[in-house]
Write an enzyme that holds these catalytic residues in place. Sequence first.
Site, mmCIF file in Angstrom:
data_model
loop_
_atom_site.group_PDB
_atom_site.id
_atom_site.type_symbol
_atom_site.label_atom_id
_atom_site.label_comp_id
_atom_site.label_asym_id
_atom_site.label_seq_id
_atom_site.Cartn_x
_atom_site.Cartn_y
_atom_site.Cartn_z
ATOM 1 N N CYS A 143 0.817 -1.210 0.000
ATOM 2 C CA CYS A 143 0.000 0.000 0.000
ATOM 3 C C CYS A 143 0.849 1.258 0.000
ATOM 4 C CB CYS A 143 -0.954 -0.024 1.192
ATOM 5 S SG CYS A 143 -2.025 -1.463 1.152
ATOM 6 N N HIS A 199 -9.010 2.759 -2.642
ATOM 7 C CA HIS A 199 -7.583 2.488 -2.513
ATOM 8 C C HIS A 199 -7.045 1.792 -3.760
ATOM 9 C CE1 HIS A 199 -3.733 1.688 -0.892
ATOM 10 N NE2 HIS A 199 -3.971 0.502 -0.353
#
Lengths: 472, 392
Positions: free
Chosen positions: B82, B334
């Site tokens: 991430c 995301h």
Amino acid sequence: MAGIVSYGAYIPIYRLDRSLIWLSWGGLPVAGESAIANFDEDSITMAVEAGNNCLQGINRVQVDALFMASTTTPYKEKQCAAIVAEALDLKRGVRTADFTNSLRSATTAIQAALDAVAAGSANTVLVTAADCRMGHPSTADERSFGDGAAAVLIGKNNVVATVDASHTHYDDIMYQWRLDDDLFVRSWEDRFIIEHGYQDNVVEAVKGLMAKYDLKPADFSRAVLFAYDTRRHQAVARKLGFDVQTQLQDSLFSTVGNTGAAYTLMMLVGALEEAKTGAKILVASYGDGADAFVLNVGRGIGKVQKNRRGIKYHLESKMPLPSYTHYLRYRGLLQGSFFFENQSAATIQWRDRSWNISCRGGKCLSCGNINFPPQRICMYCQSKDQFEEVRLADRKAKLFTFSKDSLGPTLDPPIILCILDFDEGGRFYAQMTDRDPDKIEVGMPVELTFRWMHSERGIRNYYWKCRPLRQA
Amino acid sequence: MESIKDKVAIVGMGCSKFGERWDCSAWDLVVEAAYEAFEDAGVGPKDIQAAWSGTLGFAGGQSLAYPLKLDYIPINRVENLCGTGLETIRAATYALIAKAYDLVLCVGFEKTKDRGVGGLGSGEPMGGVHPVFGIQATPPGRYALAATKYFAMYGAEKKHLAMISVKSHYNGARNPKAHLRREITVEQALAAPIIAWPLGLFDCCGVTDGAAAAILCRAEDAPKFRKDYITVKALGNSAGPGCGKMMTDYDWVHWEETYRATQQVYQQAGIKDPRKELDLVECHDCFSIAELMCYEAMGFCERGKAKHDIEAGTFALDGEVAFNAGGGLKSFGHPVGASGVREVYEIYKQIQGKAEEPSRQLKNVQLGIAHNQGGHPGTFMCSMGIFGVPGR
């Protein structure tokens, strides 16, 4: 004298009220409930449960052979006993064999075990029997069948019940059968198979045994007889001269169901866990002929009965399966749409078998902490390659934290994702099974159980999950 | 060790519209973000000397060279779960300080909506997925483990998580580039379907396509491009050895990797009292519990005390320190490679006073944090940076 050294059994936690099947299909009702394997169970996992219960308090190094009896071995080609042996963490040199294709295969395996012990080729043999058969939806078979497993340890030392007489014969009849690609058991008309299949064979075996050894019905404290159903079970007992009330061992027909190759052995475990020293037990199985044995219960029985997980333990501990649809879902008869990815690799399964299947962690020789999965570098003290392997499968643990994942791929949502800490140290990351999602809390005691995680490319991936302690 | 503070400047940025961009390929998103950045910096693709491509989904430097038709320049594809987007900026910053190049491009992007199913998949690195140990649940299922333990230990409740989501939705509703632009109430959040108990629908970010881009040079060259450039103050990175779910030492009520990376960036930027010195934090709020534990890991409140600040509105737009003023992952989803660069975009625009809607614009923004953590709680890869006005 060779005989039974220890025993164990396993009954899945779920019970399906047979009237729920009747609600869907109508027809002739069958009273009682059936034990239903959870969606993550099969004959292999149930054999592991029963085998593990049988081996409590026994040094596993003593086991020389492991036989698995079942008519529902998940693989047609690939031995299932080897998976059971690996999950029970038996030594490499154990002789393994599958006894399949007959409802009588468990007693055939016991006879083979007795022969091996008598011949001296093995001192101790673990015989497991498990079945998870499916009757065709809507039939009486579907309402009669149940899932379960049993195990006996056969040996010549520390014997608690000697096997002193036996009889066997074969019989070729189309009673119940399955072809290679059949999902469901096929049967000929019940009136024919009950009379000429079940009754004739059991009577022939028991009468043959009693004649050969000059025994009469009154000599036995218990008669363990394979059952077609409750009524025919009692009819055969009466025909043989046994008193149904005092001598006939409970068939489990209305509480568990007919568990196929495991059935007679499960009843035998039920008899053994109530037996007193000096008891004489008759055992008769059925399937393509019949086997019969005489067991004499010895002095050590009380010790084995203590804390043993057999029939009684599992019978009292149950959860209702909410619907017939659940049964169809758990057996894969009603298929949902799930997205599983990258979930099989024969290579990984092979190289990680010591922890995936045998459930061994690494105990750091430097700091003493348990590393699971096993590591090269200790998670706690960073020592390199200083580990001894320890089996974690039987260790008690407490739930450290959990979540209930409604979207993860599973046949039975939600996935209960768990972090558990063993009472003796070490952490385990696992899913929880055999649970009521509304009765889970941080700190609750849990134990490990061997389960079928998922399949891909024809590989069944087995691993360990946790479950709440089974209590009535 | 030499300080990197104020040595590198961001002189142009771009950000695609985030959302379910069914009609756009990954390449379309890259072009959309990169060309906004080119225009913003007043440069063209031919001025770029090197580039970093941040994505989980596409391998190789071609993932930028191809959509932008760059002229055989050096490009690396960067991947750090991430934190992938922020890692492009970290790589570019060090290359500029080394004077290997003078003007470089970073693009983070992800096309998540071509899979045929919802969600982000296993979230495990390709090739590293263990058949029985690797995939046990979804990302919300994993984060929910921490929420359960945090609730049991510190007495916070679902309503505190709901209040975080209400705040982020409020901010996102004021951001035209956000995916989810709807205000919600605490009651709605609490009544929403459960995704992974105790996390409900509004505790989870969306699954989104998006891209963001930045153009960087050394700080001394920055005035050639614009007056209101921002500088890189600090860059942190902490990789957890991966033992939280296996090792009894991990308590499941704090983010160790974020705490460690925070220590790195505060030391580099000379931050002593984050609550007073920082104006804006764009943190990794893939799930509401992630943001809650970031308040504590980053030192904005003591461990176990976040609920008091949540109730007091400390981290709202008009609170002491705005968290996820742009709407956060909560509103932007995301798209893994894009998120870090998109967070820096919010800091850049807030400092310049150019938040698209005045109701989202903070006053006098000097310093902000961009933060991502990826992987499994207890096993994170954390990337973070501090960005701000030069000399601050």
